[in-house]
Scaffold this active site. Structure first.
Site, mmCIF file in Angstrom:
data_model
loop_
_atom_site.group_PDB
_atom_site.id
_atom_site.type_symbol
_atom_site.label_atom_id
_atom_site.label_comp_id
_atom_site.label_asym_id
_atom_site.label_seq_id
_atom_site.Cartn_x
_atom_site.Cartn_y
_atom_site.Cartn_z
ATOM 1 N N LYS A 103 0.952 -1.086 0.019
ATOM 2 C CA LYS A 103 0.023 -0.083 0.137
ATOM 3 C C LYS A 103 0.752 1.289 0.023
ATOM 4 O O LYS A 103 0.446 2.453 -0.544
ATOM 5 C CB LYS A 103 -0.953 -0.019 1.201
ATOM 6 N N GLU A 125 -10.131 5.878 3.290
ATOM 7 C CA GLU A 125 -11.144 4.604 3.788
ATOM 8 C C GLU A 125 -9.991 3.483 4.008
ATOM 9 O O GLU A 125 -9.100 3.575 3.148
ATOM 10 C CB GLU A 125 -12.174 4.282 3.010
ATOM 11 N N SER A 388 1.671 -9.774 -0.870
ATOM 12 C CA SER A 388 1.272 -8.353 -0.875
ATOM 13 C C SER A 388 1.691 -7.645 0.574
ATOM 14 O O SER A 388 1.779 -6.517 0.876
ATOM 15 C CB SER A 388 -0.092 -8.231 -1.259
HETATM 16 C C1 LIG Z 1 -5.185 -3.990 0.909
HETATM 17 C C2 LIG Z 1 -4.466 -5.303 0.978
HETATM 18 C C3 LIG Z 1 -4.877 -6.062 -0.352
HETATM 19 C C4 LIG Z 1 -5.961 -5.925 -1.225
HETATM 20 O O1 LIG Z 1 -5.796 -4.927 -1.929
HETATM 21 P P1 LIG Z 1 -5.452 -4.729 -3.489
HETATM 22 O O2 LIG Z 1 -5.928 -3.367 -3.892
HETATM 23 O O3 LIG Z 1 -6.413 -5.840 -4.219
HETATM 24 O O4 LIG Z 1 -3.917 -5.091 -3.627
HETATM 25 C C5 LIG Z 1 -4.045 -7.282 -0.388
HETATM 26 N N1 LIG Z 1 -2.903 -7.445 0.633
HETATM 27 C C6 LIG Z 1 -2.782 -6.893 1.425
HETATM 28 C C7 LIG Z 1 -1.538 -6.970 2.465
HETATM 29 C C8 LIG Z 1 -3.553 -5.795 1.783
HETATM 30 O O5 LIG Z 1 -3.097 -4.686 2.644
#
Ligand SMILES: *Cc1c(COP(=O)(O)O)cnc(C)c1O
Length: 401
Positions: A103, A125, A388
């Site tokens: 993020k 948000e 992610s």
């Molecule tokens: C917010 C988040 C996601 C999902 O959001 P995307 O916009 O689809 O990437 C996935 N993994 C983590 C660790 C997140 O914080």
């Protein structure tokens, strides 16, 4: 291909080709907003378009990605996971970024846009709280006041991130309407934006009206740019398959964008399947229909009258009934394939990576691990999974709740 072949030093650079469009992805995308937001969004699009041509802006962004976020993130060969699954698997370590997920790539980019626009207040948000943390972090870094809208249910299930948001000096605004998750927090944040169009809405995923999908895609494309160079450095060839989890689609588009033109690379998105049936899922492409939702035209989970419904996923970050218009397009053109991954399968992935590699993934990322484990089983394929985020926030939870 020459520019990316076997470079010793991985360059941190976003992907300029992603800027060549006006927010339409086939029939999807566009901007469906009340008239009061048309002007501010136009101004945002114009500012963004000029800033990405501005070398001082790019220089500042890349400086912060390197020295503040800690990029490039490693591409790690997961040996024991590879042996267990029967393929050669690399993990793109977005979990190692400052604040613990992908993020921050986007919030740092957007806060620099906000700063250049002279924004007096940042609003955002958050679902899992990762975007709230990343936004509160970026706002603290720039000294701009910040309000974070978050569903009351998410506040309960992501308490670690809630404490972090407050510590960072942001104002946390709980939202109680609907099921008190991300969809409702977005509705309330949008309502606030309509009343305060001079604030800067820092959107956390590749959703919403133009220019957000384009802007978020651009700021996340650093993931795929790095990963492509890194896999060529490590293996001397492109991967056969790449995987990412999909909430709104930002970490996925970040990785995918580096490989979209490499037709031989198979692309897989893991949706939050919930229990993988209508009424209990967040798998928007698998179970949804094209509709206008929260400012954009894309797939959406809807009822029989076509109205958006609440989504259900164990992963707060995937618990959203909409999805990026670019993923809708990639699905319809068959460039990428999207599958629902159940809560249960994600928990297995969560434990698997923890115990085989000593890496606890976010429960969101665990969906990508689970999908990869299924598709790559004994295939001897070369693959990249986008990790992610890190899983600290999920460790104390009863994942069987
Ligand atoms: C917010 C988040 C996601 C999902 O959001 P995307 O916009 O689809 O990437 C996935 N993994 C983590 C660790 C997140 O914080």
């Amino acid at each position: 291909m020459e520019t990316t072949t076997l470079k010793q030093n991985v360059e941190v650079s976003p992907l300029s080709e992603m800027l060549n469009h006006n927010g339409q992805y086939g029939d999807y995308g566009g901007s469906y907003v009340p008239p009061v937001l048309a002007k501010p969004l136009e101004r945002l699009a114009d500012t963004f378009n000029s800033l990405v041509q501005d070398s001082s802006f790019i220089k500042e962004y890349i400086y912060l990605l390197k020295q503040y976020v800690g990029r490039p993130s490693p591409l790690y060969y997961a040996k024991r996971l590879s042996e267990h699954i029967g393929s050669t698997i690399y993990l793109k370590r977005e979990d190692l970024n400052h604040t613990g997920s992908h993020k921050i790539n986007n919030t740092i980019g957007q806060i620099l846009v906000a700063k250049r626009m002279g924004a007096k207040e940042i609003i955002a948000e958050t679902g899992a709280g990762q975007h709230g943390v990343a936004t509160a972090t970026a706002a603290a870094l720039m000294g701009i006041p910040c309000k974070i809208f978050m569903g009351a249910k998410d506040i309960k299930r992501q308490s670690l991130n809630v404490s972090r948001i407050k510590l960072l000096g942001a104002e946390l605004i709980p939202t109680e309407s609907g099921t008190a998750t991300l969809k409702d927090a977005v509705d309330i944040a949008l309502g606030y934006y309509i009343e305060h169009p001079d604030s800067f809405y820092l959107l956390g995923s590749q959703v919403g009206p133009h220019p957000y999908p384009k802007m978020v895609g651009y700021f996340q494309s650093v993931i795929g740019q790095e990963a492509r160079q890194q896999i060529l450095n490590a293996e001397g060839r492109l991967p056969q398959a790449i995987f990412a989890c999909i909430g709104g689609g930002s970490n996925a588009i970040g990785l995918f964008s580096g490989f979209l033109n490499d037709k031989e690379v198979e692309i897989y998105g893991a949706e939050g399947g919930g229990e993988a049936h209508e009424g209990n899922t967040a798998a928007t492409i698998s179970f949804g229909k094209p509709a206008v939702f929260q400012g954009t035209y894309s797939y959406c989970l809807v009822d029989k009258d076509g109205n958006p419904v609440e989504s259900h996923s164990i992963a707060a970050g995937l618990d959203y009934p909409g999805i990026s218009p670019q993923h809708a397009y990639l699905n319809d053109t068959k460039r990428a394939s999207y599958y629902p991954v159940t809560d249960e399968a994600a928990i297995v992935g969560f434990k698997l990576l923890s115990q085989l590699e000593g890496i606890t993934p976010a429960i969101e990322s665990s969906h990508a691990i689970a999908l990869a484990a299924k598709i790559l089983k004994n295939k001897e394929m070369l693959a990249i999974i986008n990790l992610s985020g890190r899983g600290d926030k999920d460790v104390d939870r009863d994942l069987n709740e």
